[in-house]
Scaffold this active site. Structure first.
Site, mmCIF file in Angstrom:
data_model
loop_
_atom_site.group_PDB
_atom_site.id
_atom_site.type_symbol
_atom_site.label_atom_id
_atom_site.label_comp_id
_atom_site.label_asym_id
_atom_site.label_seq_id
_atom_site.Cartn_x
_atom_site.Cartn_y
_atom_site.Cartn_z
ATOM 1 N N HIS A 101 -57.600 37.236 20.798
ATOM 2 C CA HIS A 101 -57.383 36.384 19.628
ATOM 3 C C HIS A 101 -58.744 36.098 19.010
ATOM 4 O O HIS A 101 -59.358 35.071 19.271
ATOM 5 C CB HIS A 101 -56.647 35.093 20.009
ATOM 6 C CG HIS A 101 -55.167 35.239 19.960
ATOM 7 N ND1 HIS A 101 -54.484 35.423 18.770
ATOM 8 C CD2 HIS A 101 -54.238 35.286 20.929
ATOM 9 C CE1 HIS A 101 -53.192 35.548 19.019
ATOM 10 N NE2 HIS A 101 -53.015 35.483 20.324
ATOM 11 N N ASP A 106 -54.312 32.185 17.491
ATOM 12 C CA ASP A 106 -53.883 31.273 18.564
ATOM 13 C C ASP A 106 -53.929 29.824 18.064
ATOM 14 O O ASP A 106 -53.012 29.042 18.304
ATOM 15 C CB ASP A 106 -54.760 31.457 19.822
ATOM 16 C CG ASP A 106 -56.260 31.417 19.519
ATOM 17 O OD1 ASP A 106 -56.652 31.533 18.331
ATOM 18 O OD2 ASP A 106 -57.055 31.269 20.466
ATOM 19 N N TYR A 304 -52.743 44.830 1.700
ATOM 20 C CA TYR A 304 -52.109 43.628 1.169
ATOM 21 C C TYR A 304 -52.570 43.372 -0.259
ATOM 22 O O TYR A 304 -53.668 43.741 -0.643
ATOM 23 C CB TYR A 304 -52.451 42.423 2.045
ATOM 24 C CG TYR A 304 -52.065 42.600 3.496
ATOM 25 C CD1 TYR A 304 -50.932 43.326 3.838
ATOM 26 C CD2 TYR A 304 -52.826 42.049 4.520
ATOM 27 C CE1 TYR A 304 -50.571 43.497 5.164
ATOM 28 C CE2 TYR A 304 -52.474 42.211 5.849
ATOM 29 C CZ TYR A 304 -51.347 42.936 6.169
ATOM 30 O OH TYR A 304 -51.004 43.101 7.476
ATOM 31 N N GLU A 378 -62.204 23.227 19.466
ATOM 32 C CA GLU A 378 -60.825 22.729 19.582
ATOM 33 C C GLU A 378 -60.643 21.339 18.974
ATOM 34 O O GLU A 378 -59.507 20.905 18.755
ATOM 35 C CB GLU A 378 -60.387 22.754 21.049
ATOM 36 C CG GLU A 378 -60.164 24.182 21.554
ATOM 37 C CD GLU A 378 -59.837 24.242 23.027
ATOM 38 O OE1 GLU A 378 -60.285 23.328 23.768
ATOM 39 O OE2 GLU A 378 -59.146 25.186 23.449
#
Ligand code: NI
Length: 399
Positions: A101, A106, A304, A378
């Site tokens: 990841h 994640d 894309y 985090e």
């Protein structure tokens, strides 16, 4: 409502971190996200949401029906990982060699799960319906978004209207954790792959006059000539890039090869220009080659589309971010030349793709997306789930 959401967000923070680490430890590539999808569904079901699995093969769509009438608001996270060998050494590094990841999906997935937990707690005060889209395969063309849409991810069902707004976020290590970045209008680029094969004639390098065309020299002319497409044909207010990163010709110091191949990427912030440029790339390559007696075959693999944030929706996200996080934590961001299949959702419903800061230079968290030591601070996961929940709640109230 902000105080309550912030309190819930703080309360679930350890659980969101646990989920992010569990997903980080077990990265799965595009359309193989079976265990990630199972974790997502298992986390959502106890919340009382209507959970659909197997959407676009490995995607999950969950629906929360609020206690009050209102519009449908869609929130999206991408769930796939990248084919990269992780070089981090924390205790939740990838257990799947060659998979990682490294793009923060994640964190996107854990944030959206957190938003669902929060909204489930304030469900009675939610106006309308919140649709949670856990999308497979963002990293690999053709991507999961198109199929999610085709399988009804944004559509209405029963008495529920189709999505009136769609929001998504992407982490950015160059932005400090705790910041939210927004840009209205043109934001991310279309990303197409360009392959040019120049066919000349092979021969002795000492006797180029004896062959019809030297593919290496012609390929060099094609690279130079193609630079005029962006510099001379692209409108000056449309950001666009054409780069060739691979030139391959299997001759030798004294051998002229039969052919030469160019591989490049073409990116643009405008769809009309994008397809006009495709025509020009084909024309310039073909005619340049012909001028030297060679042939050029051009293959363009469309990626894309360019991503355009609805100006009103972007202003809405900005106001919501100022209200939720404080003006000092909200920044304007520049154009971003990465590609994103969130662009497809924005063709179906007005919305905004915004960015979440996850960098922390003091802690050494500065590694770029798609690199083996990428990670997130985090602490950003204290903000992200609550902000997504608030965004959906506030958009519901707006009607
Ligand atoms: Ni990504």
């Amino acid at each position: 409502m902000i105080d309550r959401i912030q309190a819930f967000s703080e309360e679930i923070f350890p659980e969101v971190v646990r989920l992010r680490r569990a997903i980080h430890r077990n990265p799965e590539l595009a359309f193989e996200e079976y265990e990630t999808a199972r974790l997502v569904a298992e986390t959502l079901r106890p919340l009382g949401l209507d959970v659909r699995t197997g959407v676009a093969r490995t995607g999950v769509v969950a629906t929360l029906t609020g206690g009050r009438p209102g519009p449908t608001v869609a929130l999206r996270a991408d769930i796939d990982a990248l084919p990269i060998f992780e070089a981090n050494d924390f205790d939740f590094v990838s257990k799947n060699p060659g998979k990682m990841h490294a793009c923060g999906h994640d964190a996107h997935t854990a944030s959206l799960l957190g938003a669902a937990m929060i909204l489930a707690r304030v469900r009675d005060e939610v106006s309308g319906t919140v649709r949670f889209l856990f999308q497979p395969s963002e990293e690999k063309i053709p991507g999961g978004a198109k199929t999610m849409i085709a399988e009804g991810a944004l559509g209405g069902s029963g008495g529920t209207p189709g999505a009136a707004a769609v929001f998504g976020q992407h982490v950015r290590p160059d932005l400090r954790a705790g910041k939210i970045g927004v840009r209205a209008g043109m934001f991310m680029a279309s990303a197409d792959e360009v392959y040019v094969t120049v066919r000349g004639e092979g021969g002795h390098a000492a006797a180029p006059h004896e062959i019809a065309a030297d593919a290496v020299l012609v390929a060099a002319h094609v690279v130079v000539a193609l630079q005029s497409v962006v510099s001379r044909n692209c409108p000056p207010d449309v950001p666009s890039v054409l780069s060739f990163g691979r030139v391959a010709a299997e001759g030798a110091a004294n051998v002229l090869p039969v052919s030469a191949r160019l591989e490049g990427t073409f990116r643009a912030m405008d769809e009309r220009w994008r397809f006009r440029a495709h025509e020009l790339i084909r024309r310039v390559a073909a005619h340049t080659a012909r001028a030297f007696g060679a042939e050029a075959d051009v293959e363009i693999v469309a990626g894309y589309p360019a991503l355009f944030n609805d100006p009103e929706a972007a202003a809405f996200v900005r106001e919501a971010a100022v209200a939720y996080a404080g003006a000092e934590h909200v920044v304007d961001v520049d154009l971003w030349f990465a590609g994103e299949d969130f662009a497809y959702y924005l063709r179906e419903a007005p919305g905004c793709f915004y960015v979440l800061g996850v960098g922390n230079p003091e802690a050494g968290i500065t590694h770029g997306l798609h690199t083996p030591r990428f990670t997130v601070d985090e602490d950003a996961l204290r903000l992200a789930p609550g902000f997504m929940a608030y965004l959906a709640w506030r958009r519901g109230v707006a009607g």
